[in-house]
Write a protein that holds these residues in place. Sequence first.
Motif, PDB file in Angstrom:
ATOM      1  N   TYR A  99     -45.531 -89.958  -9.684  1.00  0.00           N
ATOM      2  CA  TYR A  99     -45.954 -89.250  -8.484  1.00  0.00           C
ATOM      3  C   TYR A  99     -46.678 -90.226  -7.572  1.00  0.00           C
ATOM      4  N   ASP A 100     -46.318 -90.141  -6.235  1.00  0.00           N
ATOM      5  CA  ASP A 100     -47.111 -90.948  -5.301  1.00  0.00           C
ATOM      6  C   ASP A 100     -48.209 -90.081  -4.721  1.00  0.00           C
ATOM      7  N   ASN A 101     -48.994 -90.653  -3.807  1.00  0.00           N
ATOM      8  CA  ASN A 101     -50.125 -89.933  -3.260  1.00  0.00           C
ATOM      9  C   ASN A 101     -49.710 -88.800  -2.314  1.00  0.00           C
ATOM     10  N   GLY A 102     -48.415 -88.789  -1.950  1.00  0.00           N
ATOM     11  CA  GLY A 102     -47.903 -87.664  -1.155  1.00  0.00           C
ATOM     12  C   GLY A 102     -47.258 -86.624  -2.030  1.00  0.00           C
ATOM     13  N   ASN A 103     -47.424 -86.797  -3.344  1.00  0.00           N
ATOM     14  CA  ASN A 103     -46.891 -85.885  -4.355  1.00  0.00           C
ATOM     15  C   ASN A 103     -45.383 -85.911  -4.431  1.00  0.00           C
ATOM     16  N   ASN A 104     -44.788 -86.977  -3.869  1.00  0.00           N
ATOM     17  CA  ASN A 104     -43.363 -87.188  -4.091  1.00  0.00           C
ATOM     18  C   ASN A 104     -43.184 -87.680  -5.522  1.00  0.00           C
ATOM     19  N   VAL A 105     -42.065 -87.300  -6.122  1.00  0.00           N
ATOM     20  CA  VAL A 105     -41.864 -87.604  -7.528  1.00  0.00           C
ATOM     21  C   VAL A 105     -40.521 -88.269  -7.747  1.00  0.00           C
ATOM     22  N   SER A 106     -40.539 -89.252  -8.671  1.00  0.00           N
ATOM     23  CA  SER A 106     -39.300 -89.885  -9.121  1.00  0.00           C
ATOM     24  C   SER A 106     -39.217 -89.723 -10.628  1.00  0.00           C
ATOM     25  N   THR A 107     -37.987 -89.685 -11.133  1.00  0.00           N
ATOM     26  CA  THR A 107     -37.770 -89.461 -12.563  1.00  0.00           C
ATOM     27  C   THR A 107     -36.899 -90.550 -13.143  1.00  0.00           C
ATOM     28  N   ALA A 108     -37.262 -90.987 -14.388  1.00  0.00           N
ATOM     29  CA  ALA A 108     -36.437 -91.956 -15.136  1.00  0.00           C
ATOM     30  C   ALA A 108     -36.508 -91.589 -16.614  1.00  0.00           C
ATOM     31  N   SER A 109     -35.430 -91.858 -17.324  1.00  0.00           N
ATOM     32  CA  SER A 109     -35.372 -91.517 -18.752  1.00  0.00           C
ATOM     33  C   SER A 109     -34.945 -92.720 -19.574  1.00  0.00           C
ATOM     34  N   GLU A 110     -35.328 -92.685 -20.862  1.00  0.00           N
ATOM     35  CA  GLU A 110     -34.925 -93.714 -21.813  1.00  0.00           C
ATOM     36  C   GLU A 110     -34.637 -93.021 -23.140  1.00  0.00           C
ATOM     37  N   THR A 111     -33.616 -93.489 -23.825  1.00  0.00           N
ATOM     38  CA  THR A 111     -33.262 -92.899 -25.114  1.00  0.00           C
ATOM     39  C   THR A 111     -33.391 -93.944 -26.210  1.00  0.00           C
ATOM     40  N   VAL A 112     -33.761 -93.483 -27.392  1.00  0.00           N
ATOM     41  CA  VAL A 112     -33.779 -94.341 -28.584  1.00  0.00           C
ATOM     42  C   VAL A 112     -32.989 -93.622 -29.670  1.00  0.00           C
ATOM     43  N   THR A 113     -32.357 -94.410 -30.492  1.00  0.00           N
ATOM     44  CA  THR A 113     -31.599 -93.858 -31.611  1.00  0.00           C
ATOM     45  C   THR A 113     -32.438 -93.978 -32.880  1.00  0.00           C
ATOM     46  N   VAL A 114     -32.741 -92.860 -33.503  1.00  0.00           N
ATOM     47  CA  VAL A 114     -33.549 -92.829 -34.724  1.00  0.00           C
ATOM     48  C   VAL A 114     -32.601 -92.674 -35.913  1.00  0.00           C
ATOM     49  N   ASN A 115     -32.647 -93.639 -36.796  1.00  0.00           N
ATOM     50  CA  ASN A 115     -31.773 -93.615 -37.974  1.00  0.00           C
ATOM     51  C   ASN A 115     -32.592 -94.058 -39.186  1.00  0.00           C
ATOM     52  N   ILE A 116     -33.574 -93.249 -39.550  1.00  0.00           N
ATOM     53  CA  ILE A 116     -34.494 -93.579 -40.641  1.00  0.00           C
ATOM     54  C   ILE A 116     -33.929 -93.075 -41.961  1.00  0.00           C
ATOM     55  N   SER A 117     -33.966 -93.975 -42.965  1.00  0.00           N
ATOM     56  CA  SER A 117     -33.408 -93.635 -44.271  1.00  0.00           C
ATOM     57  C   SER A 117     -34.195 -92.509 -44.930  1.00  0.00           C
ATOM     58  N   THR A 118     -33.471 -91.623 -45.579  1.00  0.00           N
ATOM     59  CA  THR A 118     -34.113 -90.559 -46.363  1.00  0.00           C
ATOM     60  C   THR A 118     -33.888 -90.767 -47.857  1.00  0.00           C
TER      61      THR A 118
END
Length: 431
Positions: A99-118
Amino acid sequence: MKRFGSLSLLTLTAALTACGVGPVDLTGPTLTLSASFKTVNTGTTVTFTANANDPSGVDRVEFYKGTTLIATDTTAPYTTSATYTAADNGTQTITAKAYDNGNNVSTASETVTVNISTAKPAASVTASASTLINAGSVTFTATATDDIGVTKVEFYDNGKLIATDTTAPYSASAAYTVTDNGVHTIMVKAYDADGNVGEASTTVTIAVDSTAPTVSLVPSATTIVSAGTVTFDVKATDNTGVTKVEFYDNGKLIATDTAAPYSASAAYAFADNGTHAIMVKAYDASGNVGEASATVTVAIADANEPNDSVAAATTLTVGTPIKGAIAAQGRDHDYFKFTAAAGEMLKLTVRSVSVDAASTLDPYVMILMPDGVTVLEKDDDSGNGMESEIRFNAPVAGTYTAVVTSFDIHDSPTATDDRATNTYQIDLTRR
């Protein structure tokens, strides 16, 4: 102010500018989002970093896991972290909103792959003994393998943690006594880096013997009236075997014997007069102890014993009387040695009743030449009453020997006279 209908952003901005309002910021911050790990194969924490910039300044960055707000950061660098376990296996998305000071908003995403042994580590455990009948230690050895590696192995005895090992080969040991008798379940837990736990167990039966050895003690003498040695013979038996026998005299350890027949000896002299409590302790391999005791009374009347030969003669000096006793053995002879110069005029006195009214000794005394064989002088009753006295001049310089016994012993080759009351005092003086 003019009214505007449905206008494009550029038209609206131009219109606002024409009205003196100035340019209006309707653009959100520039935003990128990155993850410290793109793939998570073990339980770990991933850091997400948002790079946000805006001409009017960035007010804040919000981080969402799905639709759930998990953090807000108001200061660059804008970061948050997330920890993943096997329960999160799959694709996980983190979204950042800047958010900027004018309350404008930008969005970004990131993904991770979780492959933990069970997969749990494979584990097994063995014991160095399945049954323990003597007190001692048992060693437990564990094997543990895992696709991502074993971090530690814990050892439990009947549910109680007794050791942790972090390095193969994994092992632990425990000491057991009779108080631990019973069945012990030994369990191991092997952990991998993802917190998966593999288990294995075995049992150990503790059946430590609690029967003490049977012991008897026989001293070679129970009363000592002359300096000498007493031997202590012990018989000790046990259902699992005797490991050692300890011998004590008035509480002091004097000997230890580890092989049958068990025995020890002690020498006693005048200084040891009194009652001696002899105790023996027989041990078996389980630490059980059997005891036996006896009493030895030391009642040596003559402090100079053993002085029964020329070689063992007690030193006699001019002007220093010595007390003794013709006692403890049937035909006792006491020997005293002194040094004299040639021609030295001396007197040897052996007193009995005059120094001890209770004495029963009728003394007989001889003086031997320095060769230890030739008799220089002898006397029976030249002193006070039955007491002996010899006045002599030393014919040569050397070491002479005085021999004291009782008249009865001297008079008969078979007579014995060993009364404890046969006390005397021998005195060498100049005349």
